[in-house]
Design a protein around this motif. Structure first.
Motif, PDB file in Angstrom:
ATOM      1  N   PRO A  14     -64.318 -27.621  80.191  1.00  0.00           N
ATOM      2  CA  PRO A  14     -65.006 -28.893  80.416  1.00  0.00           C
ATOM      3  C   PRO A  14     -65.926 -29.295  79.268  1.00  0.00           C
ATOM      4  CG  PRO A  14     -64.971 -27.629  82.443  1.00  0.00           C
ATOM      5  CD  PRO A  14     -64.418 -26.735  81.372  1.00  0.00           C
ATOM      6  N   GLY A  15     -66.664 -28.337  78.715  1.00  0.00           N
ATOM      7  CA  GLY A  15     -67.553 -28.658  77.603  1.00  0.00           C
ATOM      8  C   GLY A  15     -66.797 -29.098  76.368  1.00  0.00           C
ATOM      9  N   THR A  16     -65.666 -28.466  76.122  1.00  0.00           N
ATOM     10  CA  THR A  16     -64.830 -28.851  74.979  1.00  0.00           C
ATOM     11  C   THR A  16     -64.260 -30.248  75.189  1.00  0.00           C
ATOM     12  OG1 THR A  16     -64.245 -26.522  74.639  1.00  0.00           O
ATOM     13  CG2 THR A  16     -62.845 -28.170  73.574  1.00  0.00           C
ATOM     14  N   VAL A  17     -63.812 -30.526  76.409  1.00  0.00           N
ATOM     15  CA  VAL A  17     -63.234 -31.835  76.708  1.00  0.00           C
ATOM     16  C   VAL A  17     -64.280 -32.933  76.530  1.00  0.00           C
ATOM     17  CG1 VAL A  17     -62.229 -33.267  78.523  1.00  0.00           C
ATOM     18  CG2 VAL A  17     -61.483 -30.896  78.250  1.00  0.00           C
ATOM     19  N   ARG A  18     -65.493 -32.692  77.021  1.00  0.00           N
ATOM     20  CA  ARG A  18     -66.546 -33.711  76.900  1.00  0.00           C
ATOM     21  C   ARG A  18     -66.844 -34.041  75.447  1.00  0.00           C
ATOM     22  NH1 ARG A  18     -68.785 -30.788  81.237  1.00  0.00           N
ATOM     23  NH2 ARG A  18     -70.102 -29.575  79.803  1.00  0.00           N
ATOM     24  N   TYR A 188     -55.294 -27.934  66.933  1.00  0.00           N
ATOM     25  CA  TYR A 188     -56.728 -27.658  66.818  1.00  0.00           C
ATOM     26  C   TYR A 188     -57.228 -28.023  65.419  1.00  0.00           C
ATOM     27  CZ  TYR A 188     -56.897 -24.546  70.983  1.00  0.00           C
ATOM     28  OH  TYR A 188     -56.858 -24.003  72.243  1.00  0.00           O
ATOM     29  N   ASP A 189     -58.474 -28.499  65.367  1.00  0.00           N
ATOM     30  CA  ASP A 189     -59.192 -28.546  64.094  1.00  0.00           C
ATOM     31  C   ASP A 189     -60.301 -27.500  64.137  1.00  0.00           C
ATOM     32  OD1 ASP A 189     -61.280 -29.657  65.602  1.00  0.00           O
ATOM     33  OD2 ASP A 189     -60.934 -31.699  64.870  1.00  0.00           O
ATOM     34  N   THR A 190     -61.111 -27.425  63.121  1.00  0.00           N
ATOM     35  CA  THR A 190     -62.125 -26.361  63.064  1.00  0.00           C
ATOM     36  C   THR A 190     -63.155 -26.489  64.175  1.00  0.00           C
ATOM     37  OG1 THR A 190     -63.410 -27.622  61.441  1.00  0.00           O
ATOM     38  CG2 THR A 190     -61.853 -25.991  60.587  1.00  0.00           C
ATOM     39  N   LYS A 191     -63.526 -27.710  64.539  1.00  0.00           N
ATOM     40  CA  LYS A 191     -64.528 -27.907  65.593  1.00  0.00           C
ATOM     41  C   LYS A 191     -63.993 -27.451  66.949  1.00  0.00           C
ATOM     42  CE  LYS A 191     -67.695 -29.640  62.936  1.00  0.00           C
ATOM     43  NZ  LYS A 191     -68.898 -28.837  62.609  1.00  0.00           N
ATOM     44  N   ILE A 192     -62.730 -27.743  67.209  1.00  0.00           N
ATOM     45  CA  ILE A 192     -62.127 -27.290  68.468  1.00  0.00           C
ATOM     46  C   ILE A 192     -62.040 -25.774  68.490  1.00  0.00           C
ATOM     47  CG2 ILE A 192     -60.018 -27.344  69.863  1.00  0.00           C
ATOM     48  CD1 ILE A 192     -59.557 -30.201  68.640  1.00  0.00           C
ATOM     49  N   MET A 193     -61.637 -25.166  67.372  1.00  0.00           N
ATOM     50  CA  MET A 193     -61.549 -23.713  67.311  1.00  0.00           C
ATOM     51  C   MET A 193     -62.914 -23.073  67.521  1.00  0.00           C
ATOM     52  SD  MET A 193     -59.237 -21.252  66.846  1.00  0.00           S
ATOM     53  CE  MET A 193     -60.078 -20.449  68.238  1.00  0.00           C
ATOM     54  N   GLU A 194     -63.942 -23.617  66.894  1.00  0.00           N
ATOM     55  CA  GLU A 194     -65.300 -23.109  67.095  1.00  0.00           C
ATOM     56  C   GLU A 194     -65.714 -23.221  68.559  1.00  0.00           C
ATOM     57  OE1 GLU A 194     -67.637 -25.418  64.417  1.00  0.00           O
ATOM     58  OE2 GLU A 194     -66.916 -24.367  62.626  1.00  0.00           O
TER      59      GLU A 194
END
Length: 240
Positions: A14-18, A188-194
């Motif tokens: 959920p936090g990633t989706v937001r 994925y990009d770097t922010k999603i991976m992080e």
């Protein structure tokens, strides 16, 4: 009229989706297609599978579910995939989709004996990839983002293994002329991976993983990202 279908098999944290969106938005962006060029079907939430004849290409996303859970929607998808392959329609399975493709075609999926692979890793292409429509001409090794606990433990009998690394021997394979499974995440990009690392921080700490070391592995993955655009081109033609 045939279309490219994106089969969504779950949602991110959920936090990633937001903050960053969900699997379908990352994948459509990576395919470099507009939202009206791709029809998204949310399988866990009850969307029906399309008719095979309606498909120009199919992408199956990652998921936080496990293929071995054999959930009803997943079993329906698994039973549907062979007809798509027989019809020669381009297919790309990412992570969960990769494992589901293998299981649908007679491979074995289960928890990796080495635990979770997470972070940005090097992917090594096998010599046969030089003639593969999706991987030909790519440098080896190339960087890709990963997060998975389950793996394809044994490939289907008719699979062509295309890529591996020291942790995961089956990072990519092909069935027939144009059905691919890839364990890594080109969307994925770097922010999603992080975000994925931080969302799993407690689990990683409990397994004695050095979170800061995993975070230090994260880097841009332009070659992996290009695979999505290559697939979009193949699917736009409806064949290899």
């Amino acid at each position: 009229m045939s279309r490219i279908f994106l089969l969504k098999t779950g949602s991110s944290f959920p936090g990633t989706v937001r903050q960053w969106g969900d699997f379908e938005s990352w994948t459509i962006k990576g395919l470099d297609l507009s939202a009206d060029e791709v029809q998204v079907l949310d399988l866990p939430n009850g969307d029906p599978l399309p008719e095979v004849e309606a498909c120009r290409g199919v992408v199956v996303t990652g998921s936080h579910a496990m293929v071995t859970d054999r959930l009803p929607w997943s079993m329906a998808l698994e039973a549907w995939v062979p007809a798509l392959i027989e019809a020669g329609i381009p297919f790309l399975g990412i992570c969960y989709g990769h494992q589901l493709l293998a299981q649908a075609q007679g491979g074995t999926v289960g928890f990796h004996p080495g635990g979770k692979e997470i972070g940005t890793v090097d992917i090594h292409l096998l010599p046969v990839s030089s003639t593969d429509p999706l991987f030909c001409g790519l440098p080896s090794p190339f960087s890709a983002h990963t997060t998975h606990s389950q793996s394809v433990l044994s490939l289907p009998p008719d699979a062509i293994r295309l890529a591996s690394n020291s942790f995961e021997p089956n990072h990519a394979f092909r069935i027939g002329p144009c059905a691919w499974g890839i364990q890594f995440h080109p969307e994925y990009d770097t922010k999603i991976m992080e975000s994925y690392v931080m969302e799993q921080a407690k689990e990683l700490e409990e397994s004695r993983r050095d979170i800061q070391e995993v975070l230090r592995t994260i880097r841009d993955t332009p070659v992996a990202a290009a695979i999505l655009r290559r697939f979009a081109f193949i699917a736009s033609k409806g064949s290899v």
